[in-house]
Design a protein around this motif. Structure first.
Motif, PDB file in Angstrom:
ATOM      1  N   TYR A 168       4.713   8.266  -1.446  1.00  0.00           N
ATOM      2  CA  TYR A 168       4.868   8.230   0.010  1.00  0.00           C
ATOM      3  C   TYR A 168       3.783   8.998   0.767  1.00  0.00           C
ATOM      4  N   ALA A 169       3.557  10.261   0.418  1.00  0.00           N
ATOM      5  CA  ALA A 169       2.589  11.060   1.176  1.00  0.00           C
ATOM      6  C   ALA A 169       2.030  12.172   0.320  1.00  0.00           C
ATOM      7  N   GLU A 170       0.832  12.606   0.670  1.00  0.00           N
ATOM      8  CA  GLU A 170       0.226  13.762   0.021  1.00  0.00           C
ATOM      9  C   GLU A 170       0.577  15.009   0.821  1.00  0.00           C
ATOM     10  N   ASP A 171       1.141  15.983   0.151  1.00  0.00           N
ATOM     11  CA  ASP A 171       1.553  17.230   0.791  1.00  0.00           C
ATOM     12  C   ASP A 171       0.659  18.346   0.279  1.00  0.00           C
ATOM     13  N   LEU A 301       9.421   5.189   8.330  1.00  0.00           N
ATOM     14  CA  LEU A 301       8.642   5.781   7.248  1.00  0.00           C
ATOM     15  C   LEU A 301       7.130   5.498   7.306  1.00  0.00           C
ATOM     16  N   PRO A 302       6.690   4.262   7.580  1.00  0.00           N
ATOM     17  CA  PRO A 302       5.246   3.968   7.478  1.00  0.00           C
ATOM     18  C   PRO A 302       4.314   4.858   8.299  1.00  0.00           C
ATOM     19  N   PRO A 303       4.618   5.195   9.566  1.00  0.00           N
ATOM     20  CA  PRO A 303       3.661   6.006  10.332  1.00  0.00           C
ATOM     21  C   PRO A 303       3.386   7.390   9.739  1.00  0.00           C
ATOM     22  N   PHE A 304       4.300   7.914   8.944  1.00  0.00           N
ATOM     23  CA  PHE A 304       4.136   9.244   8.351  1.00  0.00           C
ATOM     24  C   PHE A 304       3.547   9.173   6.941  1.00  0.00           C
ATOM     25  N   SER A 305       3.287   7.974   6.436  1.00  0.00           N
ATOM     26  CA  SER A 305       2.946   7.798   5.026  1.00  0.00           C
ATOM     27  C   SER A 305       1.444   7.822   4.786  1.00  0.00           C
ATOM     28  N   PRO A 308       0.981   3.693   3.214  1.00  0.00           N
ATOM     29  CA  PRO A 308       1.843   2.710   3.887  1.00  0.00           C
ATOM     30  C   PRO A 308       1.905   1.376   3.170  1.00  0.00           C
ATOM     31  N   GLU A 309       0.833   1.058   2.391  1.00  0.00           N
ATOM     32  CA  GLU A 309       0.836  -0.210   1.663  1.00  0.00           C
ATOM     33  C   GLU A 309       1.945  -0.254   0.620  1.00  0.00           C
ATOM     34  N   ALA A 310       2.387   0.915   0.131  1.00  0.00           N
ATOM     35  CA  ALA A 310       3.468   0.950  -0.861  1.00  0.00           C
ATOM     36  C   ALA A 310       4.806   0.568  -0.251  1.00  0.00           C
ATOM     37  N   GLU A 312       5.029  -1.936   2.002  1.00  0.00           N
ATOM     38  CA  GLU A 312       4.951  -3.307   2.492  1.00  0.00           C
ATOM     39  C   GLU A 312       6.119  -4.124   1.938  1.00  0.00           C
ATOM     40  N   PRO A 313       6.654  -5.056   2.751  1.00  0.00           N
ATOM     41  CA  PRO A 313       7.882  -5.778   2.376  1.00  0.00           C
ATOM     42  C   PRO A 313       7.855  -6.409   0.987  1.00  0.00           C
ATOM     43  N   GLU A 314       6.713  -7.007   0.599  1.00  0.00           N
ATOM     44  CA  GLU A 314       6.685  -7.693  -0.698  1.00  0.00           C
ATOM     45  C   GLU A 314       6.757  -6.732  -1.876  1.00  0.00           C
ATOM     46  N   LYS A 315       6.554  -5.426  -1.628  1.00  0.00           N
ATOM     47  CA  LYS A 315       6.614  -4.443  -2.709  1.00  0.00           C
ATOM     48  C   LYS A 315       7.953  -3.724  -2.773  1.00  0.00           C
ATOM     49  N   LEU A 316       8.853  -4.063  -1.850  1.00  0.00           N
ATOM     50  CA  LEU A 316      10.166  -3.436  -1.816  1.00  0.00           C
ATOM     51  C   LEU A 316      11.204  -4.367  -2.413  1.00  0.00           C
ATOM     52  N   PRO A 317      12.365  -3.834  -2.794  1.00  0.00           N
ATOM     53  CA  PRO A 317      13.436  -4.698  -3.302  1.00  0.00           C
ATOM     54  C   PRO A 317      13.808  -5.769  -2.291  1.00  0.00           C
TER      55      PRO A 317
END
Length: 334
Positions: A168-171, A301-305, A308-310, A312-317
């Motif tokens: 999701y993000a680099e901390d 979630l995407p604006p903070f990620s 964000p490509e992870a 994307e709808p086709e990569k989600l259940p």
């Protein structure tokens, strides 16, 4: 058996007694009288024709049959909760509940901002934030008690085949020190300078401390050489202690945004060293997902990620691939 020999209320009572260890405390948590609880248990044992509690000791101890019923009862109650939430979903984000999990740092500093944005868009959805260790949060998602979570630690190995783990993000873990510290005046410090500083940290047994130590080690920093002068039990306490000049510390940059704006803490860059960890979104693709969870995944979630490509709808259940319809409510507005 043609008739089911127990009720949902009896299962709730059994679960409460097992959790509290006594009939009286269970009655208190359920806001009923102790005689009512005892009567329900007696009726349940009579209906099943088997003892559920060993009444020989001071603590209410389940028998083997009691443990068996508790195990199945918890699954039944979870399914009932999912059913109720699915029915609420027919109102298409005009109600319902979203349960978000998080580990300590993300739950304290990142999630409240996201939930605030979500509530602005969907004020009728009730949102619960559950902040626990990464392990407990992962089990909550696996068991269907939490819709989704953002974590900073590792998912337990026994759940890695059950959960979908999405980068999701680099901390970044920043080295913070008082603004009046001598090293605050230099552009970058050397790695060897770390071993001369006095450090403030979390307790050595805390999950966050273990995660931080692991990330520092991956950055080729010898954590055994760091001089730990003080151990505190919260990130807030550590920030206040550093601000007061009691030492330096490594903390997540998400935890110090306010202090940096106020210029009461200094981040000291370390030459040729970057200390980062990856945050992950975890979901259970085999559990029911509410429209509220879909909206949170897609819109918040995407604006903070960082990735964000992870998301994307086709990569989600499958359940995240179709946007919620504009209005499919079968119920009139109240």
């Amino acid at each position: 058996m043609s008739d089911i020999p127990f009720t949902l209320d009896q299962l709730r009572i059994l679960k409460a007694i097992a959790a509290e260890g006594s009939f009286k405390r269970a009655a208190d948590t359920l806001y009923v009288s102790q005689p009512a609880v005892s009567l329900q248990v007696q009726n349940l044992e009579k209906q099943l024709n088997v003892p559920l509690f060993d009444r020989g000791g001071r603590k209410a101890q389940l028998t083997e049959a009691g443990y068996l019923l508790l195990n199945y009862g918890e699954k039944i109650l979870t399914l009932c909760q999912e059913t109720c939430r699915a029915i609420e979903d027919l109102q298409n984000l005009q109600g319902g509940t979203l349960i978000v999990g998080a580990s300590q740092t993300t739950g304290t500093y990142l999630l409240p901002r996201m939930i605030g944005l979500f509530r602005q868009k969907y004020p009728d959805v009730s949102v619960q934030l559950q902040v626990h260790s990464t392990r407990r949060t992962s089990w909550g998602v696996a068991n269907g008690q939490v819709d989704l979570a953002i974590i900073g630690g590792e998912v337990p190995s026994e759940l890695q085949d059950t959960l979908q783990v999405i980068p999701y993000a680099e901390d970044e873990l920043a080295l913070i020190m008082p603004v009046f510290h001598p090293l605050a005046k230099v552009e970058t410090i050397q790695k060897e300078d770390l071993y001369k500083l006095k450090f403030i940290s979390l307790d050595s047994q805390s999950t966050i401390r273990k995660v931080i130590d692991k990330v520092l080690s991956q950055g080729e920093i010898d954590t055994k050489r760091l001089k730990i002068e003080m151990e505190l039990n919260s990130i807030e306490a550590i920030k206040n202690a550093v601000q007061a000049g009691l030492g330096a510390a490594f903390v997540s940059t998400t935890a110090i945004e306010k202090e940096l704006e106020m210029k009461v803490l200094h981040i000291a860059p370390i030459r040729e060293v970057e200390v980062r960890r990856t945050l992950y979104v975890i979901i259970n693709p085999n559990r029911y997902r509410s429209k509220a969870a879909e909206a949170f995944i897609k819109e918040i979630l995407p604006p903070f990620s960082t990735y964000p490509e992870a998301l994307e709808p086709e990569k989600l259940p499958q359940q995240y691939r179709e946007a919620p319809p504009e209005n499919t409510s079968r119920f009139p507005n109240s």
